[in-house]
Scaffold this active site. Structure first.
Site, PDB file in Angstrom:
ATOM      1  N   ASP A  13       0.860  -1.182   0.000  1.00  0.00           N
ATOM      2  CA  ASP A  13       0.000   0.000   0.000  1.00  0.00           C
ATOM      3  C   ASP A  13       0.895   1.231   0.000  1.00  0.00           C
ATOM      4  O   ASP A  13       2.091   1.152   0.318  1.00  0.00           O
ATOM      5  CB  ASP A  13      -0.921   0.010   1.228  1.00  0.00           C
ATOM      6  CG  ASP A  13      -1.920   1.168   1.196  1.00  0.00           C
ATOM      7  OD1 ASP A  13      -2.702   1.234   0.232  1.00  0.00           O
ATOM      8  OD2 ASP A  13      -1.892   2.013   2.098  1.00  0.00           O
ATOM      9  N   SER A  14       0.299   2.362  -0.311  1.00  0.00           N
ATOM     10  CA  SER A  14       1.037   3.619  -0.269  1.00  0.00           C
ATOM     11  C   SER A  14       1.388   4.015   1.157  1.00  0.00           C
ATOM     12  O   SER A  14       2.222   4.898   1.373  1.00  0.00           O
ATOM     13  CB  SER A  14       0.212   4.733  -0.929  1.00  0.00           C
ATOM     14  OG  SER A  14      -0.996   4.928  -0.214  1.00  0.00           O
ATOM     15  N   CYS A  76      -4.171  -0.942  -2.501  1.00  0.00           N
ATOM     16  CA  CYS A  76      -4.166   0.499  -2.766  1.00  0.00           C
ATOM     17  C   CYS A  76      -4.959   0.705  -4.044  1.00  0.00           C
ATOM     18  O   CYS A  76      -4.647   0.111  -5.080  1.00  0.00           O
ATOM     19  CB  CYS A  76      -2.726   0.997  -2.939  1.00  0.00           C
ATOM     20  SG  CYS A  76      -2.568   2.707  -3.502  1.00  0.00           S
ATOM     21  N   GLU A 155      -2.634   9.025   7.705  1.00  0.00           N
ATOM     22  CA  GLU A 155      -1.187   8.811   7.844  1.00  0.00           C
ATOM     23  C   GLU A 155      -0.628   9.536   9.065  1.00  0.00           C
ATOM     24  O   GLU A 155       0.315   9.061   9.693  1.00  0.00           O
ATOM     25  CB  GLU A 155      -0.459   9.261   6.579  1.00  0.00           C
ATOM     26  CG  GLU A 155      -0.674   8.346   5.391  1.00  0.00           C
ATOM     27  CD  GLU A 155       0.018   7.000   5.537  1.00  0.00           C
ATOM     28  OE1 GLU A 155       1.125   6.942   6.110  1.00  0.00           O
ATOM     29  OE2 GLU A 155      -0.556   5.983   5.099  1.00  0.00           O
ATOM     30  N   CYS A 187     -10.567   3.997  -1.359  1.00  0.00           N
ATOM     31  CA  CYS A 187      -9.177   4.094  -0.919  1.00  0.00           C
ATOM     32  C   CYS A 187      -9.103   3.313   0.379  1.00  0.00           C
ATOM     33  O   CYS A 187      -9.969   3.476   1.253  1.00  0.00           O
ATOM     34  CB  CYS A 187      -8.763   5.551  -0.701  1.00  0.00           C
ATOM     35  SG  CYS A 187      -7.128   5.751   0.058  1.00  0.00           S
ATOM     36  N   HIS A 189      -7.307   3.634   2.859  1.00  0.00           N
ATOM     37  CA  HIS A 189      -7.158   4.472   4.054  1.00  0.00           C
ATOM     38  C   HIS A 189      -8.523   4.878   4.628  1.00  0.00           C
ATOM     39  O   HIS A 189      -8.651   5.114   5.831  1.00  0.00           O
ATOM     40  CB  HIS A 189      -6.387   5.759   3.726  1.00  0.00           C
ATOM     41  CG  HIS A 189      -4.910   5.586   3.565  1.00  0.00           C
ATOM     42  ND1 HIS A 189      -4.343   4.972   2.474  1.00  0.00           N
ATOM     43  CD2 HIS A 189      -3.875   5.969   4.356  1.00  0.00           C
ATOM     44  CE1 HIS A 189      -3.024   4.994   2.599  1.00  0.00           C
ATOM     45  NE2 HIS A 189      -2.713   5.587   3.733  1.00  0.00           N
TER      46      HIS A 189
END
Length: 268
Positions: A13-14, A76, A155, A187, A189
């Site tokens: 994932d990012s 992602c 994040e 997404c 996240h």
């Protein structure tokens, strides 16, 4: 095939968002081991060029290949949209993404077929969800909404604070004039903000995350290839980040409830 079947499943994932997919995989695949790489140092991917995203994705999967894995989940949406088809022929193990499983779930759960996709700027611009949904349901109407501030909030680890609630409320305001009955969190996240997202959507809205559907796909592939790991030894999950291991470990503890996660720095 037994030696290969004992290898872990790789997840990329990012950043930390793919932990929401890993949570489903851990619950649904209790015998499997996992190796996760979060590219926090270069996060977010949503404002990167397609060429950069393809390059980063290839680098992360190459790192997993060096460690040794039997399957890779690109957890992602931006990387799935831009890089999945590029990297699949490059490696000798199955590689799956999160967009098709999420689209499939949304089509199944939406009655009106009026579907909203919340995603990064890159994912929304790619129209990858539009194509996946329309391939399954040609009469569907898809509305994409870019949410560029969501990933940085997650994040930074402030996804439970009032600051996050305010950003979510402001970002979702344009939906007040739209008609829909299903919203895809496009997404990985975004599920970490789902308590606030749900708060600012109509009560009857179906909120779709791709984790469960992606787990379905992964399990199906392991069934077909007879690659399930036997529970002969205790499973281990290992985490790598290109960013700050201590910060990453805090989010792993909070989201996956792993008391003492092994998080190492990865230099690409």
């Amino acid at each position: 095939m037994k030696e290969f079947s004992d290898l872990p499943i790789g997840i990329i994932d990012s950043g930390v968002g793919g932990l929401t997919v890993m949570d489903e995989l851990l619950n649904r695949m209790p015998n499997e081991q996992f190796l996760y790489i979060g590219d926090d140092a270069r996060c977010p991917y949503g404002n990167r060029s397609p060429q950069e995203v393809v390059k980063f994705t290839q680098e992360l999967i190459s790192a997993l290949n060096e460690f040794g894995v039997k399957m890779v989940v690109i957890a992602c949406n931006t990387a799935t949209a831009f890089a999945l088809e590029h990297v699949q022929p490059m490696f000798n193990f199955p590689i799956i993404g999160v967009i098709e499983p999420g689209a499939r779930t949304a089509v199944k759960k939406s009655v009106s077929k009026q579907i909203v996709v919340l995603g990064t700027s890159g994912t929304v611009k790619s129209q990858a969800y539009d194509h996946a949904i329309l391939a399954l349901s040609p009469d569907a109407c898809v509305h994409g909404l870019a949410c560029p501030e969501f990933v940085p909030i997650v994040e930074r680890g402030v996804y439970k604070l009032a600051e996050a609630d305010q950003v979510v409320e402001k970002t979702l305001a344009p939906l007040s004039s739209e008609t829909f009955d299903a919203v895809i969190l496009g997404c990985t996240h975004f599920p970490l903000l789902s308590h606030f997202i749900r708060k600012h959507l109509p009560a009857e809205t179906e909120l779709i995350t791709s984790g469960s559907a992606t787990a379905d796909t992964a399990i199906h592939i392991l069934d077909e290839l007879q690659l399930h790991r036997e529970a002969s030894t205790k499973r281990i999950s290992t985490f790598y980040t290109t960013g700050n291991p201590a910060h990453f470990a805090l989010i792993v503890k909070d989201w996956l409830h792993i008391a003492d996660p092994v998080v190492e720095k990865l230099v690409l």
